[in-house]
Scaffold this motif. Structure first.
Motif, PDB file in Angstrom:
ATOM      1  N   PRO A 261      58.678  39.941  62.889  1.00 34.54           N
ATOM      2  CA  PRO A 261      58.038  38.344  63.276  1.00 34.54           C
ATOM      3  C   PRO A 261      58.109  37.497  61.938  1.00 34.54           C
ATOM      4  CG  PRO A 261      56.521  39.635  62.985  1.00 34.54           C
ATOM      5  CD  PRO A 261      57.302  40.471  62.847  1.00 34.54           C
ATOM      6  N   PHE A 262      58.179  38.840  60.592  1.00 32.36           N
ATOM      7  CA  PHE A 262      57.300  37.661  59.604  1.00 32.36           C
ATOM      8  C   PHE A 262      58.579  36.767  58.944  1.00 32.36           C
ATOM      9  CE2 PHE A 262      55.606  41.645  59.550  1.00 32.36           C
ATOM     10  CZ  PHE A 262      53.489  41.692  59.564  1.00 32.36           C
ATOM     11  N   VAL A 263      59.722  37.296  58.960  1.00 32.49           N
ATOM     12  CA  VAL A 263      61.081  36.678  58.198  1.00 32.49           C
ATOM     13  C   VAL A 263      60.977  35.358  59.883  1.00 32.49           C
ATOM     14  CG1 VAL A 263      63.749  36.648  58.689  1.00 32.49           C
ATOM     15  CG2 VAL A 263      61.880  38.361  57.124  1.00 32.49           C
TER      16      VAL A 263
ATOM     17  N   TYR B  93      56.566  48.931  55.348  1.00 31.16           N
ATOM     18  CA  TYR B  93      55.525  49.304  54.295  1.00 31.16           C
ATOM     19  C   TYR B  93      55.640  48.758  53.396  1.00 31.16           C
ATOM     20  CZ  TYR B  93      58.028  52.701  56.629  1.00 31.16           C
ATOM     21  OH  TYR B  93      59.056  53.520  57.879  1.00 31.16           O
ATOM     22  N   SER B  94      54.939  47.087  53.703  1.00 33.15           N
ATOM     23  CA  SER B  94      54.556  46.782  52.554  1.00 33.15           C
ATOM     24  C   SER B  94      53.125  45.867  53.015  1.00 33.15           C
ATOM     25  CB  SER B  94      55.203  45.755  51.431  1.00 33.15           C
ATOM     26  OG  SER B  94      54.756  44.755  50.692  1.00 33.15           O
ATOM     27  N   ASN B  95      52.340  44.963  52.709  1.00 29.13           N
ATOM     28  CA  ASN B  95      51.677  43.971  52.755  1.00 29.13           C
ATOM     29  C   ASN B  95      52.213  42.735  52.568  1.00 29.13           C
ATOM     30  OD1 ASN B  95      51.093  43.623  50.014  1.00 29.13           O
ATOM     31  ND2 ASN B  95      49.336  43.500  50.134  1.00 29.13           N
TER      32      ASN B  95
ATOM     33  N   GLU C 114      51.817  35.163  50.090  1.00 26.05           N
ATOM     34  CA  GLU C 114      53.315  34.626  48.880  1.00 26.05           C
ATOM     35  C   GLU C 114      54.775  35.307  49.857  1.00 26.05           C
ATOM     36  OE1 GLU C 114      50.349  35.682  46.101  1.00 26.05           O
ATOM     37  OE2 GLU C 114      50.133  35.987  48.285  1.00 26.05           O
ATOM     38  N   VAL C 115      54.563  35.408  50.547  1.00 27.95           N
ATOM     39  CA  VAL C 115      56.204  35.858  51.647  1.00 27.95           C
ATOM     40  C   VAL C 115      56.690  34.304  52.071  1.00 27.95           C
ATOM     41  CG1 VAL C 115      54.371  35.489  54.243  1.00 27.95           C
ATOM     42  CG2 VAL C 115      56.713  36.775  54.270  1.00 27.95           C
ATOM     43  N   TYR C 116      55.369  33.221  52.216  1.00 34.45           N
ATOM     44  CA  TYR C 116      56.414  32.101  52.021  1.00 34.45           C
ATOM     45  C   TYR C 116      56.282  31.333  51.255  1.00 34.45           C
ATOM     46  CZ  TYR C 116      57.252  27.335  54.406  1.00 34.45           C
ATOM     47  OH  TYR C 116      57.655  25.846  54.391  1.00 34.45           O
TER      48      TYR C 116
END
Length: 662
Positions: free
Chosen positions: A362-364, A515-517, A523-525
């Protein structure tokens, strides 16, 4: 050397009086003394070899005479001449070259700038014929000297330079008259008595002393203007806001708006809609026209100096996109440069995105949806998600995102993101040796190290990101830049070498969200947004500029061509970012063929400054140029030195008198 108060020379009579005193002064005195005193005194003089009494008397006289001379000098106030006042006539002529100077008189059929040139030429000719000195300043946004302290010897050249000026030399922005007056201080420093003449088209509430304002505006001149226009996105459809005004008289103005390429997908497709209204404009008052669709039952009440035009009465088709909007005033006024206005940016560029993952997360998807919303005013982002088990495409998209399972070969017609690459696609430029797990150290997973200089990792705190497994990359092409690493292993790499043969635009993240936070961090956005702006930069930051604004240009190509109706030939830019100064109003077309062979055409509109539409403006004040008007600025006072000499002579005279009494 000069004497400021010559009447003080009368004090020299004191020296004459001193001489008379010495002439009539008796040289002996009658005294009764003892004979022994006379013998002792005679013995004293007998021992002396020099007649010092005469020398002392001469020195006393000189000290007294010089002291009187110093007193007279203080009265007359002598000074050293530093520079002379210029007795011949000198003028500084400043000619306003602002956009409003293009206003045309119906009676004389001349523009204000031409009338200013004629009046200035007459004055310049008169001064030069009398042997005077002339300086010329053309006042634009940055003033420039045409001549400095020209004399009759170059009179023909001065007049010729004025004759060579025309409407083409009149700018499309405001003129900085204050800066021009400040520039005149260079002349006033040499001759403070020079007169300053400003040929402009406005009156002023306050005019500084020594500055003469010559207003070349004529009675009856007026202007109807479009001050600004913009499109507003309103619940899925466009509305349009136009501001108009009249200056010089009150009038009813017919406003026409043509909308081209309505709901089409190209500059030549889509329908054309025309709307018109009449605006009641009071002199000097801005009227706001709002073209919008009213919902059923909606009854907006217009505010003061505002008019709402219902688009639904003209057409049932709501405007969700357009190629351009042209707004015009049907009017015959004294100034036509602001009677038209164009709006662009209503037809977004389509950006096709493919997201292919063997284990979608869901993050992407969330990051892509946020990008789609944040850049909706510029991009029509169309996302295609490849379902698990279905084959992914390697052509036909602008942005490819592959996660875990990689394609056999790299796409060549778009930007490619590779997340957690389990294998290395052919042509990717790096080698994958397989997954590597890492264990906790001191209670936490090893964190990444980031290079914060690159645009893609701006605002990204790499030390906040932890990983527990990554894809080991044993070698990679030299064209890759490592943005993040752990224990010397690249975790985030970017490649952007499209100018080289076989180049590509690729972002590689060598670990998984699972396998990461990273997925739960801001930071992802930041990463997704920075990467999007890096690979898909806006050619220009907006669609409307003002004359003399500087537009920052970027491109997805090695060449960007800019053309304008006022240019003889297009201008090409081959290095980015570049800066384009927009010196004239109108439409500018920006064309590029991007790295993948697609032609991209964009338009921007450059408008006149709203202040230049006010052709009857009364301004507050003008700058007071500094000039040296006091005599002290031209003379070096030496009274202090004379006073020092006076003290010396008085002290010397006192010392001699004391010695005489010994």
């Amino acid at each position: 050397m000069t004497l400021i108060h010559k009447l003080g020379l009368v004090g020299l009579i004191g020296i004459v009086i001193l001489i008379v005193i010495y002439l009539i002064k008796p040289n002996y005195q009658q005294k009764t003394v003892s004979s022994t005193y006379i013998w002792k005194l005679s013995l004293k003089y007998k021992k002396k070899r020099l007649p010092t009494s005469k020398i002392r008397n001469i020195l006393l006289f000189l000290c007294q005479a010089l002291a009187l001379t110093c007193l007279v000098a203080v009265l007359v106030k002598p000074a050293i001449v530093l520079k002379q006042f210029n007795d011949e006539e000198e003028i500084v002529v400043i000619i306003d070259a602002s956009a409003s100077m293009r206003t045309k008189s119906e009676e004389t059929d001349t523009i204000r700038f031409d009338r200013a040139l004629t009046a200035a030429k007459d004055r310049v000719q008169d001064v030069l014929n009398k042997g005077g000195v002339v300086s010329l300043i053309l006042a634009k946004s940055t003033p420039e000297y045409l001549y400095k302290r020209a004399t009759g010897e170059v009179a023909s050249g001065v007049i010729e330079s004025l004759d060579d000026l025309s409407a083409e030399d009149c700018g499309y922005s405001g003129a900085d008259l204050d800066e021009a007056l400040a520039a005149s201080e260079e002349i006033l420093a040499q001759n403070p008595s020079a007169g300053v003449y400003v040929y402009t088209d406005a009156d002023y509430d306050y005019i500084p002393a020594g500055v003469n304002v010559c207003n070349v505006a004529e009675e009856g001149e007026w202007n109807a203007a479009i001050l600004s226009a913009e499109a507003a996105w309103d619940e899925g459809y466009y509305s349009f806001i136009v501001k108009v005004a009249c200056y010089g008289k009150t009038d009813r103005i017919n406003v026409v708006m043509d909308v081209y390429g309505v709901n089409g997908f190209g500059f030549s497709s889509g329908s054309t809609l025309t709307f018109s209204t009449e605006a009641d404009c009071d002199d000097g008052v801005t009227e706001t026209l709002i073209f919008k669709y009213r919902k059923d039952g909606e009854t907006d009440v217009a505010a003061e100096n505002q008019q709402i035009i219902d688009l639904g009465k003209n057409s049932g088709e709501k405007i969700s996109s357009y190629s351009s909007v042209h707004i015009s005033l049907v009017v015959e006024d004294s100034y036509d440069a602001d009677d038209n206005f164009d709006i662009y940016g209503g037809q977004k560029q389509i950006l096709r995105v493919q997201y292919a993952s063997s284990e979608p997360n869901p993050f992407v998807n969330a990051a892509l949806e946020n990008l789609k919303a944040d850049y909706a005013d510029r991009w029509d982002i169309r996302i295609t998600e490849v379902k698990k088990g279905e084959p992914s495409a390697t052509q036909g998209y602008d942005l490819y995102i592959f996660e875990h399972a990689m394609p056999a070969t790299m796409p060549t017609d778009g930007v490619v993101y590779l997340f957690d690459p389990e294998t290395a696609p052919h042509g990717c430029g790096f080698r994958v040796d397989g997954a590597m797990s890492v264990s906790k150290t001191a209670g936490k997973w090893p964190s990444l190290y980031g290079d914060k200089e690159h645009r893609i990792v701006q605002h990204v705190e790499a030390d906040n990101i932890t990983i527990s497994r990554y894809q080991a990359v044993s070698s990679y092409d030299a064209n890759y830049t490592v943005l993040m690493s752990w224990n010397k292993n690249p975790m985030l790499m970017v490649r952007d070498d499209m100018l080289n043969e076989g180049g590509m635009q690729t972002l590689v993240m060598n670990f998984s969200f699972m396998y990461s936070n990273l997925g739960v961090l801001p930071e992802v956005y930041f990463l997704m947004q920075n990467a999007f702006e890096y690979f898909f930069p806006a050619t220009v930051e907006k669609n409307v500029f003002e004359v003399n604004e500087k537009a920052a240009l970027t491109a997805r190509s090695n060449k960007l061509t800019v053309s304008s109706g006022g240019w003889d030939a297009p201008v090409e830019f081959t290095s980015f970012p570049s800066v384009l100064t927009l010196s004239a109003p109108g439409t500018y077309t920006l064309t590029q063929i991007n790295y993948y062979g697609k032609q991209v055409t964009e338009n921007i509109y450059v408008k006149l400054p709203a202040a230049e539409s006010n052709v009857t403006e009364v301004r507050a004040t003008l700058y007071q140029p500094e000039r040296e008007t006091e005599e002290e600025n031209y003379l070096k006072d030496i009274v202090v030195y004379i006073a020092a000499a006076l003290v010396f002579f008085i002290f010397a005279e006192w010392a001699l008198q004391q010695r005489d009494g010994i």
